[in-house]
Design an enzyme around this catalytic site. Sequence first.
Site, PDB file in Angstrom:
ATOM      1  N   GLY A  46      12.494  61.864  29.282  1.00 44.23           N
ATOM      2  CA  GLY A  46      12.843  63.532  29.586  1.00 44.23           C
ATOM      3  C   GLY A  46      12.883  64.340  29.261  1.00 44.23           C
ATOM      4  O   GLY A  46      12.279  65.626  29.367  1.00 44.23           O
ATOM      5  N   ASP A 104      24.517  65.429  27.988  1.00 43.48           N
ATOM      6  CA  ASP A 104      25.344  65.150  29.673  1.00 43.48           C
ATOM      7  C   ASP A 104      26.846  64.720  28.367  1.00 43.48           C
ATOM      8  O   ASP A 104      27.331  65.211  27.502  1.00 43.48           O
ATOM      9  CB  ASP A 104      25.334  64.366  30.397  1.00 43.48           C
ATOM     10  CG  ASP A 104      25.473  64.519  32.056  1.00 43.48           C
ATOM     11  OD1 ASP A 104      26.457  65.154  32.050  1.00 43.48           O
ATOM     12  OD2 ASP A 104      25.759  62.642  31.968  1.00 43.48           O
ATOM     13  N   GLY A 106      26.938  62.973  25.731  1.00 40.31           N
ATOM     14  CA  GLY A 106      26.435  62.949  24.416  1.00 40.31           C
ATOM     15  C   GLY A 106      26.933  61.219  23.941  1.00 40.31           C
ATOM     16  O   GLY A 106      26.694  61.948  22.977  1.00 40.31           O
ATOM     17  N   LYS A 132      25.739  70.205  29.188  1.00 39.30           N
ATOM     18  CA  LYS A 132      26.861  70.166  29.896  1.00 39.30           C
ATOM     19  C   LYS A 132      27.673  70.109  29.086  1.00 39.30           C
ATOM     20  O   LYS A 132      28.440  68.988  29.055  1.00 39.30           O
ATOM     21  CB  LYS A 132      26.703  69.037  31.550  1.00 39.30           C
ATOM     22  CG  LYS A 132      25.638  69.061  32.251  1.00 39.30           C
ATOM     23  CD  LYS A 132      25.368  67.808  33.070  1.00 39.30           C
ATOM     24  CE  LYS A 132      24.398  67.682  34.244  1.00 39.30           C
ATOM     25  NZ  LYS A 132      24.502  66.456  34.907  1.00 39.30           N
TER      26      LYS A 132
HETATM   27  P1  5GP Z   1      24.376  61.825  27.937  1.00 31.96           P
HETATM   28  O1  5GP Z   1      25.351  61.680  29.157  1.00 31.96           O
HETATM   29  O2  5GP Z   1      24.160  60.153  26.858  1.00 31.96           O
HETATM   30  O3  5GP Z   1      24.636  62.739  27.541  1.00 31.96           O
HETATM   31  O4  5GP Z   1      23.076  61.432  28.561  1.00 31.96           O
HETATM   32  C1  5GP Z   1      22.131  60.849  28.813  1.00 31.96           C
HETATM   33  C2  5GP Z   1      21.434  60.622  29.755  1.00 31.96           C
HETATM   34  O5  5GP Z   1      21.648  61.106  31.007  1.00 31.96           O
HETATM   35  C3  5GP Z   1      20.315  62.066  29.301  1.00 31.96           C
HETATM   36  O6  5GP Z   1      19.262  61.583  28.110  1.00 31.96           O
HETATM   37  C4  5GP Z   1      19.607  62.136  30.768  1.00 31.96           C
HETATM   38  O7  5GP Z   1      18.280  61.400  30.836  1.00 31.96           O
HETATM   39  C5  5GP Z   1      20.631  61.976  31.611  1.00 31.96           C
HETATM   40  N1  5GP Z   1      21.632  62.833  32.227  1.00 31.96           N
HETATM   41  C6  5GP Z   1      22.189  63.600  32.779  1.00 31.96           C
HETATM   42  N2  5GP Z   1      22.674  64.459  33.453  1.00 31.96           N
HETATM   43  C7  5GP Z   1      21.982  64.950  33.759  1.00 31.96           C
HETATM   44  C8  5GP Z   1      21.448  65.356  34.901  1.00 31.96           C
HETATM   45  O8  5GP Z   1      21.564  66.191  35.380  1.00 31.96           O
HETATM   46  N3  5GP Z   1      19.467  65.045  35.628  1.00 31.96           N
HETATM   47  C9  5GP Z   1      19.012  64.114  35.084  1.00 31.96           C
HETATM   48  N4  5GP Z   1      17.820  64.019  35.967  1.00 31.96           N
HETATM   49  N5  5GP Z   1      18.724  63.338  33.603  1.00 31.96           N
HETATM   50  C10 5GP Z   1      20.630  63.432  33.574  1.00 31.96           C
END
Ligand code: 5GP
Length: 178
Positions: A46, A104, A106, A132
Amino acid sequence: MIQVLDKSFEEFITRDEIDRKIQSLGKTLNETYAGKEVVFLAVLNGAFMFASDLMKEVDLDCEISFVKMSSYQGTKTTGQVQELIGLNTDIRNKHVIIIEDIVDTGHTVDKINSLLEDKGAESLSVCTLLYKPDAFKGQTPPQYVGFSIPNAFVVGYGLDYDEKGRNLDAIYQIREAN
Ligand code: 5GP
């Protein structure tokens, strides 16, 4: 409005706003890390677009590595194991800045931090284009944030919906009616 696979999205952050924010993030990093040895770790897939544009604003004497979290099935006792692949640079005594597209829950950043913990970095911080806060359940909020956004799904500028939409040059938010 645009369509990616079965979902509709509307423009949320324009290319122009992204450019301006990246210039300001670059300026902050240049001031904060002036004279220090810095290693950027851009998290694939990403963050590829963000990392590429951010690096053009950074004038530090730095290195950049592209890393990826990968999961594999370990032994019965270890269960699912996650590892960081692509880290081919020594981070000992260096200031490490993880570049993320979005933080998101984390969980991803926490996992990366725990995998880097014993590698002797001078400092570890996170620079993310999107954050977020309402979804965040991690240890430490990201230090450098482009945009704090509501808890709704976004695509574009590196972020995908089922691998599509990464090439969009702005950020689009899912439409409520989907
Ligand atoms: P985490 O929840 O571990 O912080 O985020 C994990 C991954 O979820 C992020 O690196 C991203 O790839 C995906 N992600 C979280 N929120 C979104 C979103 O709103 N859109 C997209 N495309 N990916 C998301």
